[in-house]
Design a protein around this motif. Sequence first.
Motif, PDB file in Angstrom:
ATOM      1  N   ALA A   1      46.435  42.669  38.822  1.00 28.69           N
ATOM      2  CA  ALA A   1      47.755  42.509  38.220  1.00 28.69           C
ATOM      3  C   ALA A   1      47.551  42.890  36.771  1.00 28.69           C
ATOM      4  CB  ALA A   1      48.233  41.071  38.344  1.00 28.69           C
ATOM      5  N   THR A   2      48.006  44.059  36.391  1.00 32.74           N
ATOM      6  CA  THR A   2      47.748  44.488  35.012  1.00 32.74           C
ATOM      7  C   THR A   2      48.906  45.316  34.489  1.00 32.74           C
ATOM      8  OG1 THR A   2      46.129  45.500  33.532  1.00 32.74           O
ATOM      9  CG2 THR A   2      46.376  46.518  35.705  1.00 32.74           C
TER      10      THR A   2
ATOM     11  N   GLU B   1      44.516  33.162  31.903  1.00 36.81           N
ATOM     12  CA  GLU B   1      44.167  32.610  33.217  1.00 36.81           C
ATOM     13  C   GLU B   1      43.179  31.461  33.148  1.00 36.81           C
ATOM     14  OE1 GLU B   1      43.599  35.840  36.128  1.00 36.81           O
ATOM     15  OE2 GLU B   1      44.632  37.065  34.659  1.00 36.81           O
TER      16      GLU B   1
ATOM     17  N   PHE C   1      53.138  36.559  38.512  1.00 31.33           N
ATOM     18  CA  PHE C   1      51.905  36.438  37.715  1.00 31.33           C
ATOM     19  C   PHE C   1      52.242  35.611  36.469  1.00 31.33           C
ATOM     20  CE2 PHE C   1      47.777  37.858  36.100  1.00 31.33           C
ATOM     21  CZ  PHE C   1      47.052  37.673  37.257  1.00 31.33           C
TER      22      PHE C   1
ATOM     23  N   LYS D   1      37.321  35.301  41.921  1.00 29.90           N
ATOM     24  CA  LYS D   1      37.301  36.141  40.718  1.00 29.90           C
ATOM     25  C   LYS D   1      36.138  35.730  39.828  1.00 29.90           C
ATOM     26  CE  LYS D   1      40.750  37.751  37.350  1.00 29.90           C
ATOM     27  NZ  LYS D   1      42.202  37.792  37.160  1.00 29.90           N
TER      28      LYS D   1
ATOM     29  N   PRO E   1      40.142  36.686  32.571  1.00 25.03           N
ATOM     30  CA  PRO E   1      40.526  37.249  31.277  1.00 25.03           C
ATOM     31  C   PRO E   1      41.002  36.205  30.280  1.00 25.03           C
ATOM     32  CG  PRO E   1      42.212  37.695  32.919  1.00 25.03           C
ATOM     33  CD  PRO E   1      41.073  37.049  33.649  1.00 25.03           C
TER      34      PRO E   1
ATOM     35  N   PHE F   1      47.140  37.247  29.285  1.00 23.18           N
ATOM     36  CA  PHE F   1      46.399  36.862  30.500  1.00 23.18           C
ATOM     37  C   PHE F   1      45.640  35.562  30.228  1.00 23.18           C
ATOM     38  CE2 PHE F   1      47.196  41.336  31.165  1.00 23.18           C
ATOM     39  CZ  PHE F   1      47.538  41.377  32.502  1.00 23.18           C
TER      40      PHE F   1
ATOM     41  N   GLU G   1      46.581  41.230  43.715  1.00 23.43           N
ATOM     42  CA  GLU G   1      46.076  39.932  43.236  1.00 23.43           C
ATOM     43  C   GLU G   1      47.208  38.891  43.243  1.00 23.43           C
ATOM     44  OE1 GLU G   1      45.002  39.935  39.084  1.00 23.43           O
ATOM     45  OE2 GLU G   1      43.758  38.153  39.291  1.00 23.43           O
TER      46      GLU G   1
ATOM     47  N   ARG H   1      36.906  44.443  37.298  1.00 22.82           N
ATOM     48  CA  ARG H   1      36.672  45.892  37.308  1.00 22.82           C
ATOM     49  C   ARG H   1      36.181  46.407  35.968  1.00 22.82           C
ATOM     50  NH1 ARG H   1      41.889  45.401  36.455  1.00 22.82           N
ATOM     51  NH2 ARG H   1      42.908  46.715  34.919  1.00 22.82           N
ATOM     52  N   HIS H   2      36.346  45.609  34.899  1.00 22.58           N
ATOM     53  CA  HIS H   2      35.871  46.062  33.594  1.00 22.58           C
ATOM     54  C   HIS H   2      34.363  45.846  33.435  1.00 22.58           C
ATOM     55  CE1 HIS H   2      40.099  46.213  32.713  1.00 22.58           C
ATOM     56  NE2 HIS H   2      40.234  44.912  32.759  1.00 22.58           N
TER      57      HIS H   2
ATOM     58  N   CYS I   1      40.597  41.869  40.058  1.00 29.75           N
ATOM     59  CA  CYS I   1      41.189  42.393  38.826  1.00 29.75           C
ATOM     60  C   CYS I   1      40.252  42.592  37.639  1.00 29.75           C
ATOM     61  CB  CYS I   1      42.399  41.559  38.420  1.00 29.75           C
ATOM     62  SG  CYS I   1      43.365  42.439  37.154  1.00 29.75           S
TER      63      CYS I   1
END
Length: 433
Positions: free
Chosen positions: A258-259, A207, A125, A196, A200, A205, A119, A236-237, A233
């Motif tokens: 990016a986590t 963002e 990031f 995206k 988050p 995060f 990402e 996916r949750h 990113c």
Amino acid sequence: MASPEFPSLERSLEEHLPPDELRNVRRILLGGEPRKLSLPAEALAAASELDFELAAFGFEAAEEQLRPARLVRVGLVQNRLPLPPCAPVAEQVGALHRRIEEMVAVAAQCGVNVVCFQEAWTMPFAFCTREKLPWTEFAESAEDGPTTRLCQRLARAHGLVVVSPILERDEAHGDVLWNTAVVVSSSGAVLGKSRKNHVPRVGDFNEATYYMEGTLGHPVFQTPFGRIAVNICYGRHHPLNWLLYSLNGAEIIFNPSATVGALSEALWPIEARNAAIANHCFTCAINRVGVERFPREFTSGDGKPAHRDFGYFYGSSYVSAPDGRRTPGLSRTRDGLLVAELDLNLCRQTGDIWNFKVCWEGLECRAGASEVRSDQGGGRGMGRSCQEMEPPQGASSSSLVSKWRPEAPLHSVWQLRPTEPDGILDKQHAVGA
Ligand SMILES: NC(=O)NCCC(=O)O
């Protein structure tokens, strides 16, 4: 939390378990002994020379009488920043371009057909800082920015599809920023982009300070190497996110991420793997590596002292198959290229066994909708199987056609009648009716 130096769970098991036990552990943990692929000597030598891990595994499907195997090789690239975030913007971008260029050349030597980067791969990031400059200067046009032009050159030179997640500056629409993955066909044409869908607002995060949730739905791209989608990113949750890409026809869903360890490392091995199982498709989870230290301190809004870094990006990129098998993860500490050979026939074969999506697929047919972009370009062939791939039923061959829209109530909610405490179900409410 594991220390940054802890190289990987799988490596630790390999080092410490006796072979018999290791086989059993792998059977449960990875769904079986991963089948290693042999790679050309020059690729292995180049990876060692360029100091990155190179691993390759294969997922076979059962032989069918009517369909040939549909083999595709994906390449997942994870990397550290070659220069620190305090270096001038253009120098950082240039160094990342050079690093990725050399890693993609090795991917091509390994026969990779579709390569995907992490990402926001062209930048640190930096969203944790909440500062605008200089970080917004990393944003570029998805259609013709310098990074997309580099990816077009790489795609043409090596005959592979490139999935390039960047910070997008949409100059044609008010100059706004997006978190976007650009998909470049093996012919060098920009096939389209995916944004995206979930942004988050958790921990550092921050963002949503920079961009909002994407507006492009759940596009799927028809390439010569299968139908691909990108779930960026945080997406996916959200199980419905994967589901929608899959209902729109995706056979491979990339999850460039990016986590950091403190937040998500326990979730990481589960989520993309579960998505592959639940949706009868392949999933490819990619995470960056290392610590990124910023020039100025920032706080996390949690009363703890200000700090200059986000935490440890733990790499560990991996591929999962629809039948639940998965590759070992790449290292937590090193740059790496993970090559996986996928037989896409496994998607349908697994669906026929489990049928997890059967009611959703029925609704999809009723809605008559899929969202597919098609690649008319040339590029390196994948054999007969590629030519035979078709967009899913109801999809146009050349553009986004429509969004998946259920037209009927999906599920029912049943309520207990208060007078009957023994749990007899009484009343049905159709959601959305
Ligand atoms: N980049 C990003 O969306 N990170 C959020 C944290 C996570 O998903 O683990």
